[in-house]
Design an enzyme around this catalytic site. Sequence first.
Site, PDB file in Angstrom:
ATOM      1  N   CYS A 241       0.852  -1.189   0.000  1.00  0.00           N
ATOM      2  CA  CYS A 241       0.000   0.000   0.000  1.00  0.00           C
ATOM      3  C   CYS A 241       0.883   1.231   0.000  1.00  0.00           C
ATOM      4  O   CYS A 241       1.569   1.499   0.981  1.00  0.00           O
ATOM      5  CB  CYS A 241      -0.919   0.026   1.225  1.00  0.00           C
ATOM      6  SG  CYS A 241      -1.970   1.492   1.280  1.00  0.00           S
ATOM      7  N   ASN A 250      -3.414  -4.860  -2.218  1.00  0.00           N
ATOM      8  CA  ASN A 250      -4.386  -5.663  -2.959  1.00  0.00           C
ATOM      9  C   ASN A 250      -4.775  -6.952  -2.235  1.00  0.00           C
ATOM     10  O   ASN A 250      -3.924  -7.658  -1.693  1.00  0.00           O
ATOM     11  CB  ASN A 250      -3.777  -6.063  -4.312  1.00  0.00           C
ATOM     12  CG  ASN A 250      -3.657  -4.886  -5.250  1.00  0.00           C
ATOM     13  OD1 ASN A 250      -4.613  -4.161  -5.461  1.00  0.00           O
ATOM     14  ND2 ASN A 250      -2.469  -4.690  -5.817  1.00  0.00           N
TER      15      ASN A 250
HETATM   16 MG    MG Z   1      -4.984  -2.168  -6.244  1.00  0.00          MG
END
Ligand code: MG
Length: 298
Positions: A241, A250
Amino acid sequence: MPTLPAAVTVVEVGPRDGLQNESAQIPTAEKIAFVDRLSASGLREIEVSAFVSPKWIPQLADAAEVFQRIQRRPGTRYSALVPNMAGLERAIAADVTDVEIFAAASETFSRTNTNRGIEESFDTYRDVTSAAIAAGLRVRGYLSTAFGCPFEGAVSVDRVFALTARLLELGVYEVAVSDTIGIAHPGQVRQLLEQMVLTMPASRIALHFHDTRGMALANVLAALDYGIATFDGSAGGLGGCPYAPGASGNLATEDLLYMLHGLGIDTGVRVDAVSDAARALAPAIGHALPSRYSQARS
Ligand code: MG
């Protein structure tokens, strides 16, 4: 009990969205092997790379070579993100089947991330989408920061609804409503989908969740109740992130598949084959991959 979809499409975004956010530079041959393993797992939609300026995303500068050397399976879609007409032309030359365009629900995020405002991005994407469709491609829309923005905070349901509708009007076949910072929770998912499915077919809405706060699978479960049947995943949970260093990004494809299969939902994908693809790539990534399924397997 609500009726769940009998089948779900899992869109694999690891080779593009995942790798774009990894700091280790991955050799082209490793990317090609990764995509080929993902293809062999049964995934039918794979976001392979992006045709953007290498100055923006050095990791994906080899997009044309990756597309040239992957082994394409009949019936599988191989897509690339394109920010503008120049990117579309390179994508067409590389023989992609689908392109993705990338709009934001937050003005500040749009300017910070792509150097242009929301309206300006729609002006560009209007031309890109019609040219792509004329060339025989499918176009998928991303709507980022749909559940919250790292700069502006809360994003209203009305805004997400309106921008999703506008993307569909451009001619995209589906909008991936995306939780860029992993802030969504099931209450928010219900609030959004209650409004959206009243006026838009659920078949035109996909959801792209991040697991930054551990809510990604709970959010998928909430969305299944509304008939949403397309979800994005990134093999191994690749990507991290960018707004919370060290945190998960994700949703891992294998974790998503494990839950869907447990619910009796067909995906056509072999979960261990996806896990193997992530494991084979892991040494080049330089850190342990966050997928809980793959961690439990090893
Ligand atoms: Mg993503």
